[in-house]
Every structure is written in C-alpha cells, then in structure tokens.
Design a protein around this motif. Structure first.
Motif, mmCIF file in Angstrom:
data_model
loop_
_atom_site.group_PDB
_atom_site.id
_atom_site.type_symbol
_atom_site.label_atom_id
_atom_site.label_comp_id
_atom_site.label_asym_id
_atom_site.label_seq_id
_atom_site.Cartn_x
_atom_site.Cartn_y
_atom_site.Cartn_z
ATOM 1 N N LYS A 104 1.641 7.014 20.341
ATOM 2 C CA LYS A 104 0.267 6.396 21.000
ATOM 3 C C LYS A 104 -0.584 5.638 20.158
ATOM 4 N N LYS A 105 -0.841 5.921 18.962
ATOM 5 C CA LYS A 105 -1.654 5.271 18.041
ATOM 6 C C LYS A 105 -1.070 4.174 17.244
ATOM 7 N N ARG A 106 -1.143 2.997 18.272
ATOM 8 C CA ARG A 106 -0.301 1.940 17.728
ATOM 9 C C ARG A 106 -1.035 0.605 16.909
ATOM 10 N N TYR A 107 -0.653 0.199 15.889
ATOM 11 C CA TYR A 107 -1.121 -0.732 14.888
ATOM 12 C C TYR A 107 -0.386 -2.242 14.986
ATOM 13 N N GLY A 108 0.589 -2.424 15.677
ATOM 14 C CA GLY A 108 1.391 -3.408 15.382
ATOM 15 C C GLY A 108 0.918 -4.551 16.285
ATOM 16 N N ASN B 37 1.495 6.590 -2.911
ATOM 17 C CA ASN B 37 0.400 5.932 -1.758
ATOM 18 C C ASN B 37 -0.576 7.023 -1.584
ATOM 19 N N GLU B 38 -1.898 6.308 -1.434
ATOM 20 C CA GLU B 38 -3.001 6.971 -1.263
ATOM 21 C C GLU B 38 -2.982 8.124 -2.295
ATOM 22 N N ILE B 39 -2.960 7.995 -3.558
ATOM 23 C CA ILE B 39 -2.918 9.395 -4.557
ATOM 24 C C ILE B 39 -3.998 10.133 -4.362
ATOM 25 N N VAL C 133 -3.240 -3.150 0.899
ATOM 26 C CA VAL C 133 -2.002 -3.120 1.397
ATOM 27 C C VAL C 133 -2.068 -2.179 2.639
ATOM 28 N N GLU C 134 -3.290 -1.999 2.912
ATOM 29 C CA GLU C 134 -3.205 -1.418 4.588
ATOM 30 C C GLU C 134 -4.545 -1.615 4.860
ATOM 31 N N ASN C 135 -4.595 -2.261 6.353
ATOM 32 C CA ASN C 135 -5.904 -2.396 6.966
ATOM 33 C C ASN C 135 -5.322 -2.732 8.375
ATOM 34 N N ALA D 77 0.568 8.687 10.803
ATOM 35 C CA ALA D 77 0.666 9.641 9.795
ATOM 36 C C ALA D 77 -0.121 10.889 9.864
ATOM 37 N N SER D 78 -1.356 10.737 10.665
ATOM 38 C CA SER D 78 -2.452 11.755 10.756
ATOM 39 C C SER D 78 -1.919 12.673 12.134
ATOM 40 N N THR D 79 -1.527 12.178 13.027
ATOM 41 C CA THR D 79 -1.302 12.773 14.364
ATOM 42 C C THR D 79 0.153 12.624 14.699
ATOM 43 N N ASN E 23 8.838 6.893 5.815
ATOM 44 C CA ASN E 23 8.959 8.236 6.995
ATOM 45 C C ASN E 23 8.417 7.734 8.312
ATOM 46 N N GLN E 24 7.479 6.863 8.371
ATOM 47 C CA GLN E 24 7.014 6.627 9.658
ATOM 48 C C GLN E 24 7.858 5.132 10.550
ATOM 49 N N ALA E 25 8.847 4.930 9.946
ATOM 50 C CA ALA E 25 9.516 3.827 10.531
ATOM 51 C C ALA E 25 11.024 4.081 10.380
#
Ligand code: BGP
Length: 477
Positions: free
Chosen positions: A437-441, A181-183, A375-377, A431-433, A19-21
């Motif tokens: 603009k909130k880039r991780y890549g 994911n993140e149950i 699986v996420e950081n 996901a939250s916002t 859903n985010q990609a």
C-alpha cells in the motif's frame, strides 16, 4: 522550462532491492534470508529490532518478500518500461543467498549467478547501467543460526568471498557498486541492518558496534577487491541520510543535533576517511564498549576508502533536549526524530523537506569532498488506480519536482552528484511496513497488502513526467 542544468551523462534512473522486488524467495537454490522472516503487521517492527525467537517463517503469517512483485520472472517487462522512461541507470541489489544459499557454501550457486547475468544483460541491452548494492538488508539465515550473523568476525571473510565472486562474474557489465545499504540502519533496526538477533541479557550496544566494525572491515575488503578486479569501476558506501535540525538555538539542542548526525556519519567517516573519529573513541569509552580489532584492520580501513558517497534522502530530522518538547511532540521515523512544525508530512508521517535535501547534500560534500550519488529519494503514498487504469499521482510529482530542483541547487553550490536513482520506480514491498500500500512507483503494480492481485503493471501520471525530466536532462521538471 527551468534553469536547472545537469551534467551530460548524469545517471537518471531508479532503485529497487532484491528482497523487496524479486520474490521467488527459494527459487533455483536460493537460501532463506533474514528479510524472508519479516511478516507484515505489528510483529514486523519487533523482529526488525532483533527480537526474534524462530528462524523460520511462521505458519499462517504473510511474508511479503516471498513473492514481492515477482521481478525475478518479470524483469524483462519491467526493464522495458524503465527503458521507455529513458533510464540511464537502475540500482538493484544482489541477494547474497542466491549466490551462496547458506552464506558459507564452498562454491557458489550457478543458477543464482546466471539470474543476475541475465538481468545485467537485459539492462545493458537497454542502455541502462546496473548500479549494484552488494548487501541490501538480506543476510542468509544460516549465517544467523551458525555464527550469530555480523557479531561474528567469520562474516568478514565470507562477505569478502561473496564480493570477489560477483566482481569476477560481472566485471564486464557492472561499473558502479556499493557495499552495505544504509549501513547506519544497523543501529536502529539491527536484524535488518546486520541480521542481529538478541537474547535476554545481551549487551546490545556492544554487539551492534562490534558488528559495525566487522561490516566496516568487510566493506574495506570489498573496496580493495573491486579496485583489483574491476580497475575502472566505482564503489561507494551507502548512508540513510537526512540532516538533523535543533529544535531551538539553545546550544544544548544544537550540540544534540550534531551528535544525532554523527551517529550516522560515524560509519561514513570510516568508509570515506579511513579511520575511527575521536568522538567515536570517546563514545566507546563513555559506554564501556571494547571493539575487538585485528592487526590488519587499521591499515585496511585507511588504504581502502570508497570512491563516492551513496545516500538515501527522504526527509530531514529534528531533535531537542527539552523534556517538555519531547513529551508534547510525537516522534517521527526510525531515527527517533521529533516533528518539525514548519514542514508537511507524508501519509506515513515522514517529514517532507526539499530544502533539507540541498542542506544534506552540502553537508555530506563539505564533510567528505567525494562525489555523491543519490541512490534513494521518493514519496511513499496510497495510490488509487483509476477506471482508465492509471494513477493521478500529482503529490508524488510535486515531491520529486521539488527535491530534484533542490538537488540542482546543491550542484550549483558546487556539490558533485553522479546520479539520481529515485526509490521504487515501480511499486515494491515497503521495507519498514512490508506493505504494498505504501507505493513509490512511476508504475503501479496490482497487488495488495495481503498478497492479492494480478501483478499487472500500469503506468502512472508520474511515468510520463519522469520520462520528460530524463529526456530534457532535468530541464523540464
Ligand atoms: C530505505 C531502504 C529501502 C526502502 C526505503 C523506503 O530504508 O533502503 O529499502 O525501503 O527505505 O522505506 P519504506 O519502504 O519503509 O517506505
């Protein structure tokens, strides 16, 4: 050179979510999902909390998941970039509504199945292991309309059918799976975690914990089916982790911090140890909650526990029982954590605590004695493209370097870790916002918060840094 030593075959890579990609939110038969109803802006947070009065997108609002970064059409280009970095694994999620558009369809959508066949073929062709999340925050909207989503026991069987369908289809290509994911997000963002929309007067806690039980049973059924259909596969749970620190050595604060951690451990205690812990039973009694269970549930939970503990780590948390402290210190992220005066924060106010990563990994391993999978950081930051078409993201390199070093320390402590798929190896929707603009890549994507941009991809400085980390199996940080 560092004195870090990761095991041979350590699964270095990255993690994204459908859903985010993907975008292509209604392409080739895909049904609408809950995340497709999340606009950017202040409404988003309220809807994620379960306060939603329309189950179709509003006219005039911008919905970032509708196009996202168009991974659906560009995955070959993106996978070539991941392969250039030397990825051993890519964590992706399958969109339930691509396979069963309404969630309760009599038969699966072949076009949806074919898309993930093509995606996994491309990964395997590039020597990259698919690591698949079965449900990553996107519930088919029809299941919300028809059944109230996870509050309804019906979803257990529907999820089991969905899981069996994808296990049978991809059994020769996918050897690493995880269920929800993140149950634990169900307790904090119920519409995101479980598609729960509340009405006036609803007993939210009762609905949330009943929905949690349904997801836990569904997860156990998926573990059972995975072991039967793909005997050599590993299937895990997935927790939004991060140890909670007491603000002082006051036993009240220390006990509060333990209870804060237990709120998240509750799910994993059941998925990894196979039964409801005593503190949960006391909690239900103290809050007059009655969890409806069926005859077979207890045995299902007991006999089908996960093979590994998947988790996300972004930051540690802090808590206090002193009203004065709580009043003076602003709260942090979705977990209601308070600020930690000893630590720096990201531009979005998320605490930066590499040592907490080592602590959290030790805490999880001590508790479950099962292999862990990070699986996420990652670090969400505002990245500016330079005139040379790159980004000097030294802050991200610094964050990742320090966290990977602490992960190595945890492994020296004896913690078994399967792999590390950093979050958002390519810029994707937050996901939250809902922001770009909130880039991780390690890869910049030309798209802004309003959806403008060419969607072109550009390698950041961290692209070359992470390539080296993988090349040297963590020796060079
Ligand atoms: C986790 C989700 C991911 C990802 C990550 C970063 O909760 O599993 O989907 O979004 O958080 O959070 P954000 O994108 O809000 O910065």
């Amino acid at each position: 050179m560092s004195n870090l030593s990761f095991p041979k075959g350590f699964l270095w890579g990255g993690a994204i979510a459908a859903n985010q990609a993907e975008g292509a939110y209604l392409a080739n038969g895909k049904g609408l999902t809950t995340v497709d109803l999340l606009p950017t802006g202040e409404k988003r947070w309220d809807i994620m909390k379960g306060n939603i009065d329309s189950l179709s997108p509003f006219e005039g609002e911008f919905y970032p998941s509708h196009e996202a970064i168009d991974f659906y059409h560009r995955y070959k280009e993106d996978i070539a970039l991941f392969a250039e970095m030397g990825f051993k694994a890519l964590r992706v999620s399958i969109a339930w509504a691509r396979i069963f558009p309404n969630g309760d369809d009599k038969s699966p959508n072949e076009a949806g199945l074919q898309f993930y066949d093509d995606l996994f073929n491309e990964l395997v062709k590039n020597g990259i292991q698919p690591v698949v999340t079965i449900a990553h925050f996107d519930v088919p909207v029809h299941l919300v309309e028809a059944y109230g989503s996870w509050r309804n026991r019906k979803l257990v069987h529907l999820f089991e059918t969905y899981a069996k369908t994808i296990f049978k289809r991809y059994k020769d290509k996918v050897k690493y799976w995880m269920t929800f994911n993140e149950i634990n997000m169900l307790l904090h963002l119920p519409f995101v975690g479980a598609g729960l929309a509340f009405k006036e007067g609803d007993n939210k806690k009762q609905i949330q914990y009943q929905a949690a039980h349904h997801q836990l049973v569904a997860s156990a059924l998926a573990v059972k089916a995975c072991h039967e259909i793909i005997p050599n596969a590993k299937i895990g749970c997935m927790l939004a982790a991060g140890s909670t620190y007491p603000y002082t050595c006051n036993p009240e604060d220390v006990f509060e911090a333990m209870e804060n951690d237990r709120e998240s451990f509750f799910f994993i205690d059941i998925q990894a140890r196979g039964e409801y812990p005593g503190y949960a039973k006391r909690f239900f009694k103290d809050h007059n909650l009655t969890i409806e269970m069926e005859q077979e549930d207890e045995a299902l939970l007991k006999n089908h526990t996960v093979d590994y503990i998947g988790f996300s780590y972004y930051s540690s948390r802090a808590t206090s029982t002193d009203p004065e402290v709580l009043k003076n210190i602003t709260s942090g992220n979705v977990f209601g954590s308070i600020e930690n005066p000893y630590l720096e924060k990201s531009e979005w106010g998320w605490t930066i605590d590499p040592k907490g990563f080592r602590l959290t990994a030790n805490q999880l391993y001590d508790r479950y004695q099962k292999p862990l999978f990070v699986v996420e950081n990652g670090l969400g930051a505002v990245d500016e493209l330079t005139p040379e078409w790159t980004v000097n993201d030294d802050c991200r390199i610094d964050y990742l370097k320090k966290h990977i070093a602490q992960m190595a320390e945890a492994m020296k402590d004896g913690v078994e870790i399967i792999g590390y798929t950093s979050w958002g190896p390519i810029d994707i929707v937050s996901a939250s916002t809902g922001e770009m603009k909130k880039r991780y890549g390690y890869i910049y994507v030309d798209k802004d918060n309003e959806g403008n941009g060419s969607l072109k991809r550009y390698k950041k400085k961290s692209f070359y840094w992470y390539k080296k980390v993988i090349e040297t199996n963590g020796e060079s940080l």
